[in-house]
Design an enzyme around this catalytic site. Sequence first.
Site, PDB file in Angstrom:
ATOM      1  CE  LYS A   1      -2.149  -1.378   4.015  1.00  9.96           C
ATOM      2  NZ  LYS A   1      -1.542  -2.396   4.363  1.00  9.96           N
TER       3      LYS A   1
ATOM      4  NE  ARG B   1      -5.008  -0.170   9.197  1.00  7.47           N
ATOM      5  CZ  ARG B   1      -3.458  -0.869   8.544  1.00  7.47           C
ATOM      6  NH1 ARG B   1      -2.933  -1.787   9.265  1.00  7.47           N
ATOM      7  NH2 ARG B   1      -2.970   0.009   8.664  1.00  7.47           N
TER       8      ARG B   1
ATOM      9  NE  ARG C   1       7.199  -2.445   6.003  1.00  8.86           N
ATOM     10  CZ  ARG C   1       6.421  -2.171   6.403  1.00  8.86           C
ATOM     11  NH1 ARG C   1       5.890  -1.355   5.280  1.00  8.86           N
ATOM     12  NH2 ARG C   1       6.014  -2.716   7.171  1.00  8.86           N
TER      13      ARG C   1
ATOM     14  NE  ARG D   1       6.283  -0.237   9.745  1.00 13.31           N
ATOM     15  CZ  ARG D   1       4.431  -0.429   8.876  1.00 13.31           C
ATOM     16  NH1 ARG D   1       4.793   0.182   8.222  1.00 13.31           N
ATOM     17  NH2 ARG D   1       4.137  -1.160   9.826  1.00 13.31           N
TER      18      ARG D   1
ATOM     19  NE  ARG E   1       1.906  -5.043  11.043  1.00 10.18           N
ATOM     20  CZ  ARG E   1       3.393  -4.826  10.468  1.00 10.18           C
ATOM     21  NH1 ARG E   1       4.348  -5.075  10.658  1.00 10.18           N
ATOM     22  NH2 ARG E   1       3.567  -4.222   9.514  1.00 10.18           N
TER      23      ARG E   1
END
Length: 215
Positions: A14, A90, A124, A160, A171
């Site tokens: 996203k 969400r 990431r 992160r 998650r």
Amino acid sequence: MANIVLFGAPGAGKGTLAGKITKFSPVVHISTGDLFRANIKNGTPIGNEAKSFIDAGKLVPDSVVIGMVKNRIDQDDVKEKGFMLDGFPRTLEQAKSLDEVASLDVVVVLDIAKEDLKNRILGRRTCPKCKKIYNIYNDELKPKKEGYCDTCKDTLLTQRSDDNEETFEKRWNTYLSQSESVINYYSAREGLVANVDGRRTMSYTEEELRSLLKM
Ligand code: AP5
Ligand code: MG
């Protein structure tokens, strides 16, 4: 002007896609995750409330998120240019609240399976200055110089705090428990939902999205 929702699992792409689209479209990118991380960094009441939920891989309560998004959407730049919402809504409650303040042109659902997401999450890295998103395991998305942002040169990339296997599992489960109700809610409106294959390369996915959005 268009109002777009980008919907998908953690790591689906996203934020990366929104970053690409906003390079050639004036639409305003609003990432609830980024807003929370900025609030945490600045030690605001919203940040203090959100932190424990984010670290636990849970959703921040609707009462906090909805107000924050409504405030952002009410600003002049968004009214003028439209939005690309990334990570909101969400929950069904969030989707209903969004209907109170905006009409949507398209809800893009990025389809991807859990097994494709692990390397995306663990690999990431993000530039703390320009927010560009990289992936150290992907040739197309890795930084030119290991550990550093391509654009902000001497700036070290960061990872992160929720990008670890344990929090990813949580998650993912959170996503599974909420996503169906949101997708069903939007699917009831003919022509609103567009599915994009999130497993393909970033350039392929970007092309698909650009042609879909006619941008
Ligand atoms: P948020 O920051 O939104 O996290 P998320 O939903 O888990 O999504 P991610 O940011 O992890 O993934 P992404 O889809 O943006 O993927 P990206 O483009 O970075 O939210 C964080 C937390 O805040 C939540 O857990 C929750 O606690 C809270 N929160 C946020 N919104 C909320 C809400 N509405 N309500 C309640 N709580 C909320 O890509 C991932 C990686 O993959 C990158 O390394 C990238 O380079 C790579 N990649 C991307 N595309 C490709 C591709 N096509 N091929 C290969 N690699 C790719
Ligand atoms: Mg993101």
